[in-house]
Scaffold this motif. Structure first.
Motif, PDB file in Angstrom:
ATOM      1  N   UNK A 164     -16.301 -34.041   2.745  1.00  0.00           N
ATOM      2  CA  UNK A 164     -15.195 -34.370   3.760  1.00  0.00           C
ATOM      3  C   UNK A 164     -16.060 -35.433   4.634  1.00  0.00           C
ATOM      4  N   UNK A 165     -17.407 -35.509   4.792  1.00  0.00           N
ATOM      5  CA  UNK A 165     -18.178 -36.331   5.708  1.00  0.00           C
ATOM      6  C   UNK A 165     -17.987 -37.815   4.940  1.00  0.00           C
ATOM      7  N   UNK A 166     -17.700 -37.744   3.549  1.00  0.00           N
ATOM      8  CA  UNK A 166     -17.683 -39.285   2.984  1.00  0.00           C
ATOM      9  C   UNK A 166     -16.260 -39.653   3.142  1.00  0.00           C
ATOM     10  N   UNK A 167     -15.449 -38.917   3.853  1.00  0.00           N
ATOM     11  CA  UNK A 167     -13.876 -39.283   3.740  1.00  0.00           C
ATOM     12  C   UNK A 167     -13.291 -39.073   2.087  1.00  0.00           C
ATOM     13  N   UNK A 168     -13.795 -38.302   1.315  1.00  0.00           N
ATOM     14  CA  UNK A 168     -13.476 -38.362  -0.032  1.00  0.00           C
ATOM     15  C   UNK A 168     -12.290 -37.172  -0.303  1.00  0.00           C
ATOM     16  N   UNK A 169     -12.121 -36.313   0.768  1.00  0.00           N
ATOM     17  CA  UNK A 169     -11.150 -35.183   0.771  1.00  0.00           C
ATOM     18  C   UNK A 169     -10.573 -34.932   1.914  1.00  0.00           C
ATOM     19  N   UNK A 170      -9.293 -34.474   1.981  1.00  0.00           N
ATOM     20  CA  UNK A 170      -8.593 -33.689   3.161  1.00  0.00           C
ATOM     21  C   UNK A 170      -9.394 -32.291   3.234  1.00  0.00           C
ATOM     22  N   UNK A 171     -10.095 -32.221   4.355  1.00  0.00           N
ATOM     23  CA  UNK A 171     -10.962 -30.779   4.238  1.00  0.00           C
ATOM     24  C   UNK A 171     -10.218 -29.615   4.531  1.00  0.00           C
ATOM     25  N   UNK A 172      -9.229 -30.016   5.402  1.00  0.00           N
ATOM     26  CA  UNK A 172      -8.361 -28.481   5.829  1.00  0.00           C
ATOM     27  C   UNK A 172      -7.495 -28.108   4.561  1.00  0.00           C
ATOM     28  N   UNK A 173      -6.845 -29.086   3.615  1.00  0.00           N
ATOM     29  CA  UNK A 173      -6.166 -28.763   2.793  1.00  0.00           C
ATOM     30  C   UNK A 173      -6.801 -28.357   1.640  1.00  0.00           C
ATOM     31  N   UNK A 174      -7.898 -28.629   1.491  1.00  0.00           N
ATOM     32  CA  UNK A 174      -8.906 -28.304   0.268  1.00  0.00           C
ATOM     33  C   UNK A 174      -9.735 -26.733   0.577  1.00  0.00           C
ATOM     34  N   UNK A 175      -9.879 -26.603   1.776  1.00  0.00           N
ATOM     35  CA  UNK A 175     -10.259 -25.381   2.278  1.00  0.00           C
ATOM     36  C   UNK A 175      -9.117 -24.182   2.010  1.00  0.00           C
ATOM     37  N   UNK A 176      -8.256 -24.474   2.698  1.00  0.00           N
ATOM     38  CA  UNK A 176      -7.025 -23.512   2.386  1.00  0.00           C
ATOM     39  C   UNK A 176      -6.685 -23.394   0.873  1.00  0.00           C
ATOM     40  N   UNK A 177      -6.516 -24.333   0.217  1.00  0.00           N
ATOM     41  CA  UNK A 177      -6.448 -24.223  -1.108  1.00  0.00           C
ATOM     42  C   UNK A 177      -7.366 -23.153  -1.918  1.00  0.00           C
ATOM     43  N   UNK A 178      -8.497 -23.655  -1.603  1.00  0.00           N
ATOM     44  CA  UNK A 178      -9.628 -22.604  -1.970  1.00  0.00           C
ATOM     45  C   UNK A 178      -9.526 -21.126  -1.949  1.00  0.00           C
ATOM     46  N   UNK A 179      -9.400 -20.968  -0.445  1.00  0.00           N
ATOM     47  CA  UNK A 179      -9.287 -19.757  -0.139  1.00  0.00           C
ATOM     48  C   UNK A 179      -7.949 -18.800  -0.407  1.00  0.00           C
ATOM     49  N   UNK A 180      -6.867 -19.542  -0.528  1.00  0.00           N
ATOM     50  CA  UNK A 180      -5.680 -18.970  -1.092  1.00  0.00           C
ATOM     51  C   UNK A 180      -5.952 -18.760  -2.607  1.00  0.00           C
ATOM     52  N   UNK A 181      -6.583 -19.717  -3.277  1.00  0.00           N
ATOM     53  CA  UNK A 181      -7.018 -19.279  -4.660  1.00  0.00           C
ATOM     54  C   UNK A 181      -7.816 -18.259  -5.072  1.00  0.00           C
ATOM     55  N   UNK A 182      -8.830 -17.817  -4.131  1.00  0.00           N
ATOM     56  CA  UNK A 182      -9.495 -16.708  -4.015  1.00  0.00           C
ATOM     57  C   UNK A 182      -8.752 -15.509  -3.950  1.00  0.00           C
ATOM     58  N   UNK A 183      -7.932 -15.450  -2.784  1.00  0.00           N
ATOM     59  CA  UNK A 183      -6.810 -14.440  -2.687  1.00  0.00           C
ATOM     60  C   UNK A 183      -5.983 -14.149  -4.125  1.00  0.00           C
ATOM     61  N   UNK A 184      -5.466 -15.190  -4.497  1.00  0.00           N
ATOM     62  CA  UNK A 184      -4.336 -15.298  -5.700  1.00  0.00           C
ATOM     63  C   UNK A 184      -5.269 -14.495  -7.017  1.00  0.00           C
ATOM     64  N   UNK A 185      -6.426 -14.748  -6.892  1.00  0.00           N
ATOM     65  CA  UNK A 185      -7.154 -14.210  -8.138  1.00  0.00           C
ATOM     66  C   UNK A 185      -7.486 -12.893  -7.949  1.00  0.00           C
TER      67      UNK A 185
END
Length: 321
Positions: free
Chosen positions: A283-304
């Motif tokens: 995120x600090x390098x501007x390579x990702x959308x931090x908010x979307x990535x974090x929420x997708x990751x946490x949702x994936x953990x819940x889905x698992x």
């Protein structure tokens, strides 16, 4: 003319997507780890975990108030002691920062669930999770010490203790010690399937817990194994665990799902320091959308299958929710 089924119809608008969404992430699913240190008025950002801080017990109380106000139900307390020795005796010292922080947090925010990490690695001068016999961790003599640590946390007011050491038999030793001490209501959130992972690097810097020699592969799990994780979880449940942790989370979602499908206890995924730090660096390098990535990751953990997620993203995630 054959009917064409169009799944896109149920993705057409945000309202429809919300109606048919299969997995939910709420603040109640999250636990926020905190790091307490000796002193007063200490709040120093942890370089390896940007956005997280070393906090003296008084400042940990301020953070606990913020956590509770955001609707996050629990914190997981780690500590750095004033002194270290070969036995890790500061780990059960009631004057140590963890015990003092638990006391202060439960007094100020009694409704907040306080979970305490139970291990010796931060407290030993050699950085391993138990007593040494030469260069090997000696399992059985370590168990009474872990039980003493857990009991000290319970005396301070912890609602749950979370043994992370991976010694065989430690859940039974802790359960016996808590019950004998009059703390049968204190739960055990066991690090049941804790892998010897490269994802822990930023945490070890934050907790000053890196081993002074060797590594922890003789007691933490081999990343190649999944059936062994089910055996570890079964043993901890048999010994009295109330919740079970899979750690790390992101590369081990298959383990989360297998544990969820096999056992009836709540399953906890630990979204560990390396997973967090990689997101922050990208995120600090501007390579990702931090908010979307974090929420997708946490949702994936819940889905698992994770009922609970321990995550350094908790404060941000709740604000984004």
């Amino acid at each position: 003319m054959s009917m064409v089924y169009r799944p896109r119809r149920l993705r057409a608008t945000s309202g429809i997507r919300n109606m048919v969404r299969e997995t939910a992430l709420t603040p109640d699913n999250l636990v926020y780890p905190i790091f307490v240190v000796p002193g007063t008025k200490v709040k120093k950002e942890i370089s390896s975990l940007p956005g997280n801080y070393h906090l003296s017990p008084d400042m940990a109380v301020e953070l606990a108030r913020e956590v509770y106000a955001l609707g996050i139900p629990a914190v997981l307390v780690f500590g750095l002691p004033e002194y270290k020795d070969e036995r890790g005796s500061s780990a059960w010292d009631m004057k140590s920062p963890v015990q003092q922080a638990i006391l202060a947090i439960k007094k100020a925010v009694p409704e907040l669930v306080v979970i305490s990490d139970v291990c010796l690695c931060q407290y030993t001068d050699h950085g391993h999770c138990g007593l040494l016999n030469g260069h090997k961790v000696d399992n059985d003599p370590t168990l009474p010490l872990l039980a003493a640590v857990a009991l000290s946390h319970a005396k301070a007011g912890a609602d749950m203790v979370a043994p992370s050491d991976m010694m065989d038999g430690r859940v039974a030793a802790i359960r016996t010690g808590l019950d004998a001490g009059g703390y049968s209501d204190v739960s055990i959130m066991s690090y049941a399937a804790k892998y010897a992972s490269a994802y822990y690097g930023p945490f070890r810097a934050a907790a000053d817990s890196a081993p002074q020699f060797g590594d922890r592969r003789a007691y933490q799990m081999d990343p190649a194994n999944s059936r062994e994780a089910l055996k570890e979880v079964a043993l901890d449940i048999e010994e009295g665990a109330d919740l079970v942790i899979v750690k790390p989370a992101l590369a081990y979602l298959d383990i989360v799902r297998q544990v969820k499908d096999r056992f009836l206890l709540p399953v906890v995924a630990y979204n560990v320091s390396g997973e967090y730090a990689m997101v922050k660096a990208a995120a600090a390098q501007g390579l990702i959308d931090e908010q979307r990535l974090v929420m997708e990751t946490l949702l994936g953990m819940r889905r698992a299958g994770a009922d609970i997620i321990i995550t350094y993203h908790a404060l941000d995630a709740v604000r984004w929710l």
